[in-house]
Motif scaffolding. Structure first.
Motif, PDB file in Angstrom:
ATOM      1  N   CYS A 174       0.906  -1.275  -0.065  1.00 51.73           N
ATOM      2  CA  CYS A 174      -0.044   0.034  -0.126  1.00 51.73           C
ATOM      3  C   CYS A 174       0.955   1.375  -0.022  1.00 51.73           C
ATOM      4  O   CYS A 174       1.930   1.370   0.745  1.00 51.73           O
ATOM      5  N   SER A 175       0.484   2.209  -0.817  1.00 46.53           N
ATOM      6  CA  SER A 175       1.271   3.522  -0.877  1.00 46.53           C
ATOM      7  C   SER A 175       0.220   4.726  -0.747  1.00 46.53           C
ATOM      8  O   SER A 175      -0.838   4.265  -1.525  1.00 46.53           O
ATOM      9  N   GLU A 176       0.614   5.589   0.063  1.00 48.06           N
ATOM     10  CA  GLU A 176      -0.475   6.753   0.093  1.00 48.06           C
ATOM     11  C   GLU A 176      -0.053   7.635  -1.070  1.00 48.06           C
ATOM     12  O   GLU A 176       0.955   7.923  -1.247  1.00 48.06           O
ATOM     13  N   SER A 177      -1.196   8.395  -1.539  1.00 41.28           N
ATOM     14  CA  SER A 177      -0.982   9.382  -2.526  1.00 41.28           C
ATOM     15  C   SER A 177      -0.642  10.705  -1.868  1.00 41.28           C
ATOM     16  O   SER A 177      -0.347  10.933  -0.675  1.00 41.28           O
ATOM     17  N   SER A 178      -0.447  11.868  -2.647  1.00 42.79           N
ATOM     18  CA  SER A 178       0.074  13.159  -2.050  1.00 42.79           C
ATOM     19  C   SER A 178      -1.204  13.828  -1.405  1.00 42.79           C
ATOM     20  O   SER A 178      -1.984  14.105  -2.101  1.00 42.79           O
ATOM     21  N   PRO A 179      -1.055  13.978  -0.068  1.00 40.22           N
ATOM     22  CA  PRO A 179      -2.293  14.763   0.532  1.00 40.22           C
ATOM     23  C   PRO A 179      -2.360  16.141   0.245  1.00 40.22           C
ATOM     24  O   PRO A 179      -3.640  16.501   0.040  1.00 40.22           O
ATOM     25  N   ALA A 180      -1.409  16.813  -0.179  1.00 36.42           N
ATOM     26  CA  ALA A 180      -1.718  17.981  -0.799  1.00 36.42           C
ATOM     27  C   ALA A 180      -2.673  18.130  -1.877  1.00 36.42           C
ATOM     28  O   ALA A 180      -3.406  18.791  -2.088  1.00 36.42           O
ATOM     29  N   TRP A 181      -2.437  17.156  -2.768  1.00 38.60           N
ATOM     30  CA  TRP A 181      -3.016  16.785  -4.094  1.00 38.60           C
ATOM     31  C   TRP A 181      -4.473  16.282  -3.751  1.00 38.60           C
ATOM     32  O   TRP A 181      -5.499  16.823  -4.508  1.00 38.60           O
ATOM     33  N   VAL A 182      -4.598  15.288  -2.731  1.00 40.21           N
ATOM     34  CA  VAL A 182      -5.957  15.195  -2.410  1.00 40.21           C
ATOM     35  C   VAL A 182      -6.744  16.298  -1.946  1.00 40.21           C
ATOM     36  O   VAL A 182      -7.774  16.589  -2.280  1.00 40.21           O
ATOM     37  N   ARG A 183      -6.175  17.342  -1.371  1.00 42.64           N
ATOM     38  CA  ARG A 183      -6.890  18.433  -0.896  1.00 42.64           C
ATOM     39  C   ARG A 183      -7.280  19.477  -2.069  1.00 42.64           C
ATOM     40  O   ARG A 183      -8.452  19.764  -2.138  1.00 42.64           O
ATOM     41  N   ALA A 241       1.888   1.517  -8.509  1.00 37.54           N
ATOM     42  CA  ALA A 241       3.210   1.588  -8.668  1.00 37.54           C
ATOM     43  C   ALA A 241       3.551   3.065  -9.015  1.00 37.54           C
ATOM     44  O   ALA A 241       4.738   3.707  -8.761  1.00 37.54           O
ATOM     45  N   LEU A 242       2.712   3.976  -9.352  1.00 43.03           N
ATOM     46  CA  LEU A 242       2.749   5.276  -9.283  1.00 43.03           C
ATOM     47  C   LEU A 242       2.905   5.790  -8.198  1.00 43.03           C
ATOM     48  O   LEU A 242       3.877   6.580  -8.030  1.00 43.03           O
ATOM     49  N   PHE A 243       2.194   5.769  -7.230  1.00 42.29           N
ATOM     50  CA  PHE A 243       2.381   6.189  -5.655  1.00 42.29           C
ATOM     51  C   PHE A 243       3.716   5.524  -5.043  1.00 42.29           C
ATOM     52  O   PHE A 243       4.340   6.473  -4.543  1.00 42.29           O
ATOM     53  N   ALA A 248       8.814   7.366  -3.616  1.00 46.01           N
ATOM     54  CA  ALA A 248      10.067   7.126  -3.136  1.00 46.01           C
ATOM     55  C   ALA A 248      11.077   8.008  -3.863  1.00 46.01           C
ATOM     56  O   ALA A 248      12.224   8.141  -3.132  1.00 46.01           O
ATOM     57  N   MET A 249      10.912   8.471  -4.788  1.00 50.98           N
ATOM     58  CA  MET A 249      11.800   9.315  -5.585  1.00 50.98           C
ATOM     59  C   MET A 249      11.640  10.696  -5.516  1.00 50.98           C
ATOM     60  O   MET A 249      12.217  11.650  -5.848  1.00 50.98           O
ATOM     61  N   CYS A 253       2.299  12.569  -6.118  1.00 47.55           N
ATOM     62  CA  CYS A 253       1.744  11.879  -7.074  1.00 47.55           C
ATOM     63  C   CYS A 253       0.145  11.759  -6.611  1.00 47.55           C
ATOM     64  O   CYS A 253      -0.268  11.565  -5.358  1.00 47.55           O
ATOM     65  N   ILE A 254      -0.675  11.544  -7.388  1.00 48.11           N
ATOM     66  CA  ILE A 254      -2.286  11.472  -7.280  1.00 48.11           C
ATOM     67  C   ILE A 254      -2.878  10.845  -8.467  1.00 48.11           C
ATOM     68  O   ILE A 254      -2.294  10.905  -9.597  1.00 48.11           O
ATOM     69  N   THR A 255      -4.113  10.278  -8.151  1.00 47.04           N
ATOM     70  CA  THR A 255      -5.003   9.602  -9.254  1.00 47.04           C
ATOM     71  C   THR A 255      -6.310  10.096  -8.978  1.00 47.04           C
ATOM     72  O   THR A 255      -6.933   9.995  -8.111  1.00 47.04           O
ATOM     73  N   ILE A 256      -7.006  10.422 -10.218  1.00 44.50           N
ATOM     74  CA  ILE A 256      -8.465  10.688 -10.283  1.00 44.50           C
ATOM     75  C   ILE A 256      -8.923  10.078 -11.442  1.00 44.50           C
ATOM     76  O   ILE A 256      -8.509  10.196 -12.189  1.00 44.50           O
ATOM     77  N   CYS A 257     -10.158   9.385 -10.997  1.00 40.87           N
ATOM     78  CA  CYS A 257     -10.583   8.611 -12.137  1.00 40.87           C
ATOM     79  C   CYS A 257     -12.067   8.876 -12.439  1.00 40.87           C
ATOM     80  O   CYS A 257     -12.485   9.093 -11.470  1.00 40.87           O
TER      81      CYS A 257
END
Length: 287
Positions: A174-183, A241-243, A248-249, A253-257
């Protein structure tokens, strides 16, 4: 250290090997889409287009939208392609390609995936905007990297694995997305939650055709799962894989579908071009 030609692969023009672009061709904010044709749907909103290229399945358009420089890039389908895209985008901005050395000052990219997905909750309508707060991968890409997941990420992956009972060969992460982009991307039209990223469209997502599946009840179990107010909202094939690799780099990163199928209700969109264009403009206006 210098990266040898076999590891950092460039073409005869000095472009990064698979994407076929140079550092100056991309912006710091990149909209990632699976479908090649969706790149043109995004750049149609641009005030101007300053770069266009196509190499393999990787179509790249860079331009400006309301004064903001943005790149739209197709990735193709699957986490295997995301492995290529994230590594090569990172190399473009954080490795001196001429000298084959890491740059002293690193750049953090905004990597925003705009995709389609299958909805896993009966109360979420087709054509809803689905925002991924976390992605649980039932693929294997992140296992090849020395990524240290945080305690919450480890707990979600373990709890989901225990609850669902994936085949023993599958090790979720599991990997979390960017909280800033979630907001930034949250809003009235948006439903948010955990995304499950599968390694395929059929049996890995519980679909059974002639060959059958070992995950026949996976959708029902995912629909019922919750962890500290998090629930699973959708299935897709790229975000884990994106997150994991992107974070890690050092990238955001964020995804909206756009939800085009509701699996519990067995509904599928009868056409979603206008709704996808609406989602694209929704994202562009929040960048």
């Amino acid at each position: 250290m210098k990266y040898p030609a076999s590891e950092l692969v460039l073409d005869s023009k000095g472009h990064i090997y698979h994407l076929g672009v140079s550092p100056q061709d991309i912006a710091a904010t990149i909209l990632l889409v699976g479908d090649q044709d969706r790149v043109a749907s995004i750049s149609a909103f641009f005030d101007e287009i300053t770069h266009q290229s196509k190499h393999r399945e990787f179509v790249c358009h860079t331009g400006t939208y309301k004064g903001k420089r943005i790149t739209a890039l197709s990735t193709g389908i699957g986490t295997d392609n995301i492995d290529i895209v994230i590594n090569e985008l990172d190399a473009l901005v954080n490795i001196d390609l001429e000298n084959r050395e890491n740059k002293k000052e690193l750049t953090s990219l905004n990597l925003i995936r705009i995709g389609t997905c299958g909805i896993l909750q009966a109360d979420i309508d087709v054509h809803s905007y689905i925002l991924s707060t976390h992605a649980v991968g039932i693929d294997n890409v992140a296992h090849f990297y020395p990524i240290e997941f945080n305690p919450e990420e480890k707990s979600i992956a373990q709890a989901l694995d225990t609850f669902v009972g994936f085949p023993e060969e599958v090790i979720p992460y599991c990997s979390e997305s960017s909280p800033a982009w979630v907001r930034k991307l949250d809003g009235e039209k948006v439903r948010r939650g955990i995304t499950v990223t599968s390694s395929g469209f059929y049996a890995p997502q519980g679909r059974s055709l002639r060959l059958g599946t070992r995950t026949s009840e996976v959708n029902e179990k995912l629909e019922q799962f919750s962890f500290e107010n998090h629930r699973v909202v959708n299935f897709e094939m790229e975000s884990s894989a994106l997150f994991a690799l992107g974070k890690a780099m050092g990238h955001q990163c964020i995804t909206i579908c756009l939800g085009i199928a509701n699996r519990p209700r067995m509904e599928f969109s009868k056409g979603y071009e206008s709704e996808m264009n609406g989602l694209i403009q929704y994202v562009l206006d929040r960048i």
